[in-house]
Design a protein around this motif. Structure first.
Motif, short mmCIF file in Angstrom:
data_model
loop_
_atom_site.label_atom_id
_atom_site.label_comp_id
_atom_site.label_asym_id
_atom_site.label_seq_id
_atom_site.Cartn_x
_atom_site.Cartn_y
_atom_site.Cartn_z
N UNK A 171 43.97 3.98 -11.73
CA UNK A 171 44.05 3.53 -13.12
C UNK A 171 45.40 3.93 -13.71
N UNK A 172 45.84 3.16 -14.67
CA UNK A 172 47.11 3.48 -15.35
C UNK A 172 47.06 4.85 -15.99
N UNK A 173 45.84 5.26 -16.35
CA UNK A 173 45.70 6.56 -17.00
C UNK A 173 46.02 7.69 -16.04
N UNK A 223 41.78 -1.83 -19.32
CA UNK A 223 41.62 -0.69 -18.43
C UNK A 223 40.22 -0.14 -18.66
N UNK A 265 43.62 8.07 -24.98
CA UNK A 265 43.93 7.53 -23.65
C UNK A 265 45.30 6.88 -23.57
N UNK A 266 46.14 7.14 -24.59
CA UNK A 266 47.49 6.61 -24.43
C UNK A 266 48.15 7.37 -23.29
N UNK A 267 49.02 6.70 -22.56
CA UNK A 267 49.53 7.27 -21.32
C UNK A 267 50.28 8.57 -21.54
N UNK A 314 45.42 -0.33 -22.41
CA UNK A 314 46.43 0.69 -22.14
C UNK A 314 47.72 -0.02 -21.81
N UNK A 315 48.72 0.15 -22.63
CA UNK A 315 50.02 -0.50 -22.45
C UNK A 315 49.85 -1.99 -22.20
#
Lengths: 525, 173
Positions: free
Chosen positions: A481-483, B103, B158-160, B98-99
């Motif tokens: 996941x991007x996270x 997600x 949950x921002x990166x 997310x971006x």
């Protein structure tokens, strides 16, 4: 015509080459209701009388922009009844070096439904053979449907491995035999699926003809582009993502590498520089090489630049490879002046990042005065890898099999002796190792018989100490996941037969993190 | 009161609506709510795979129908104590942006209550003092039946680049 070429323009250009007789072959025109407006149904026969010393080169020039989609057959028609020479699509020039009447035969290319010109002359037998060759039947499928199918196949493979795990512990013979059948079928299905996504590299190389042509005009250099191994097949997504880095590398070769014609003559080289793009398959990887015969990389300038920008200490000793790797640093450019082509310092680091994102490696060789060679080693596909399943503590991890060199047991004595120093002697070579249990902070006691998997990252060999080696495992890669972008030690995840998730180790990053951690320990201690 | 709500965040939740359907759940005895439209599914606890080196509140991944998705414990992002799994523990799978990419994330909860509707007129911004948890991770508090329901700002959590106080870097030291 479907590819944007006007056949009449080509015929006109041919006519300019010499005295010419053009005959149209209209036999292939279908009835009006079946006609495809974008397809070409007429063939032309062109008989040229040429006076240039290089008739073949002149004719090839006419077809330069459609060259990739066609096969060209030239036949020499000498006035005396000499045997006609048919030059099939090899790049070697025909023996017709003396001025001789030449005719052009351009057969219909197999893949391309519309061919700009089809010309038939004095050798009707050959021409007929080409005509009757059945056109390959192609189906155009949107890439996303293929991806969907790929996902399904991936899930099938996972379900299948659950089934074979169940069958493995069951005593039911019939279940076992069904499970084996399913295993074989899903394996075949997966292999077929992989082939579906493969496209020849030629489609990528084709774009460079135009680029080199334009660059030659812009820089005033004479450039010959040679492509080799166009039929090598690579996953479609890999090809798409390689396009930009390759453009950059070819530009670099031409702008930085190749010299001006006069300079080349002065150093005893041929007037025109040669850039070779080649592709070949080696195991599960494809190796794409960009080679030029230019001046090579000037080590002194790289060093001076790196020292002035503080990347290395003045006078620091570096291996040649380390010095060359400096050009992949962000913002690094040795170009004295900024041209429209290069010198902006962005580029090589992006190339490196893209290649690494594809799980590839860049090798670089350069001999001053003789040229440079950059090789990209890229895995054939991004979707599936062969992995070695290991257990560390209670977690399962997959190590890409391509990185694994050997597995051995870390005996208790060896383990105890290596407290304080983390390397062992393996056939008289020192191999440092990382204890994954400590790196991952599993908090579990080590297994009695720990195993070590020796991996190679580039030119280094590193051992990874694990609790258990479970076995090899064909792995469908699921992206993280991007996270979890901040976790660099894992390149992806996979789902095991029992439904659990195993993480795939990114060995290059893992070793780097291990080095950092040790440096911190040393600093703390 | 609602004119004091930070305009940007409040707009995201209410979008000029008076009532919003939410899913309420329990974490360490507090009632939380997330917008019902982002909820994909509610699952029983699944075997979790730990990701060494990940942030503490995103320490694992689960297999959600063949996809590998992160499992989050937003308690840890807030700085609350982690709780033990009980028979009522559930995972709420939400889809977040997310971006710019959708997600899926699983959120661990102690108990899931119900889908209900909350009204904007009874919402308040998080107070600047008197909060045990990070105020910037809370979108607003909504009063209902004499208790406050906490609406977490999932986008922010949950921002990166979010780096909550409890971010447990494995490889530090």
């Amino acid at each position: 015509m479907a590819n944007g070429t006007n056949p009449l323009g080509l015929l006109d250009e041919l006519a300019e080459l010499g005295e010419c007789t053009i005959t149209a072959d209209t036999s292939a025109i279908p009835s009006l209701d079946a006609i495809e407006p974008d397809d070409l149904h007429i063939g032309w026969t062109v008989q040229l009388t040429m006076t240039q010393p290089q008739p073949r080169a002149a004719i090839e020039d006419v077809f330069i922009f459609v060259m990739d989609d066609m096969e060209m057959v030239l036949e020499e028609v000498s006035a005396p009844p000499a045997p006609a020479v048919a030059a099939t699509p090899t790049p070697t020039p025909t023996p017709a070096l003396t001025p001789a009447p030449t005719s052009v035969v351009v057969p219909r290319a197999e893949e391309v439904a519309s061919e700009p010109a089809r010309a038939v002359t004095t050798a009707p037998a050959i021409a007929d053979a080409k005509q009757t060759k059945p056109a390959a039947e192609n189906v155009r499928v949107p890439a996303e449907r293929l991806d969907e199918l790929m996902d399904r196949v991936g899930e099938l493979v996972i379900a299948q491995s659950r089934l074979s795990q169940l069958a493995g512990v069951s005593a039911d013979i019939q279940l076992r035999s069904v499970s084996e059948d399913v295993e074989r079928l899903s394996g075949e299905l997966r292999d077929t699926m992989m082939v579906l996504r493969m496209v020849p590299v030629g489609s990528l190389f084709g774009r460079f003809r135009r680029l080199v042509h334009d660059l030659a005009r812009e820089t005033g250099k004479e450039i010959e582009l040679v492509t080799e191994g166009e039929t090598t097949e690579v996953d479609k997504t890999v090809i798409e993502r390689l396009a930009d880095p390759l453009v950059h590398l070819v530009r670099n070769s031409i702008d930085h590498g190749l010299e001006m014609p006069d300079e080349r003559l002065a150093s005893g080289k041929a007037r025109s520089g040669r850039v070779t793009l080649s592709a070949r398959q080696a195991g599960g990887e494809v190796i794409i090489t960009i080679r030029d015969d230019g001046r090579g990389i000037n080590r002194e300038r790289v060093r001076a630049k790196a020292e002035s920008s503080g990347l290395i200490q003045p006078g620091q000793m570096l291996l040649d490879q380390e010095l060359l790797q400096l050009i992949f640093q962000p913002g690094f450019s040795t170009a004295a002046q900024i041209t429209s082509l290069s010198g902006r310092g962005v580029g090589m680091d992006v190339v490196k990042k893209t290649v690494e994102a594809l799980r590839g490696v860049i090798d670089m060789h350069s001999t001053p005065g003789e040229g440079s060679e950059i090789s990209l080693r890229i895995p054939l596909t991004l979707a599936i890898i062969d992995g070695l399943l290991v257990r560390v503590g209670t977690g399962s991890y997959v190590i890409p099999l391509s990185a694994v060199e050997e597995c051995l047991e870390l005996s208790t004595e060896e383990d105890l002796r290596s407290r304080g120093r983390s390397f062992i002697s393996l056939r008289d070579h020192l191999v440092p190792f990382l204890r994954l249990r400590e790196l991952f902070r599993t908090g579990t006691p080590p297994d009695r018989y720990q195993k070590m998997v020796v991996i190679s990252t580039g030119n280094e060999r590193v051992g990874l100490v694990v609790d258990q080696i479970v076995g090899d495992h064909q792995t469908v890669i699921k992206a993280m996941s991007k996270l979890h972008n901040d976790v660099v030690t894992f390149s992806g995840a996979t789902i095991l037969g029992d439904g659990n998730v195993a993480l795939i180790l990114d060995v290059t990053h893992l070793v780097a993190v291990g080095q950092q951690q040790e440096a911190q320990l040393r600093a703390a201690g | 009161m609602n004119q004091h709500i930070r305009k940007h965040d409040a707009d995201l939740l209410w979008r000029d609506r008076e009532d919003v359907a939410v899913l309420t759940f329990n974490l360490n005895g507090e009632t939380f709510a997330i917008e019902a439209t982002v909820v994909q599914e509610i699952l029983d606890l699944l075997p979790e795979t730990r990701v060494p080196g990940a942030k503490a509140y995103l320490s694992g991944v689960i297999n959600f129908r063949g996809k590998v998705i992160p499992l989050a414990d937003i308690r840890l992002a807030f700085g609350m104590e982690a709780g033990e799994a009980t028979i009522d523990s559930r995972i709420i799978v939400v889809q977040l942006d997310v971006e710019g990419e959708p997600c899926l994330v699983g959120i661990r909860t102690d108990k899931v209550y119900e889908v209900t509707s909350l009204s904007q007129s009874s919402s308040e911004p998080p107070p600047s003092v008197g909060m045990r948890w990070r105020a910037d991770f809370i979108e607003c508090l909504v009063k209902r039946n004499g208790e406050f329901i906490i609406i977490p700002n999932l986008k922010k959590i949950f921002s990166v680049d979010a780096s909550p106080a409890t971010s447990g870097m494995l490889f530090s030291g």
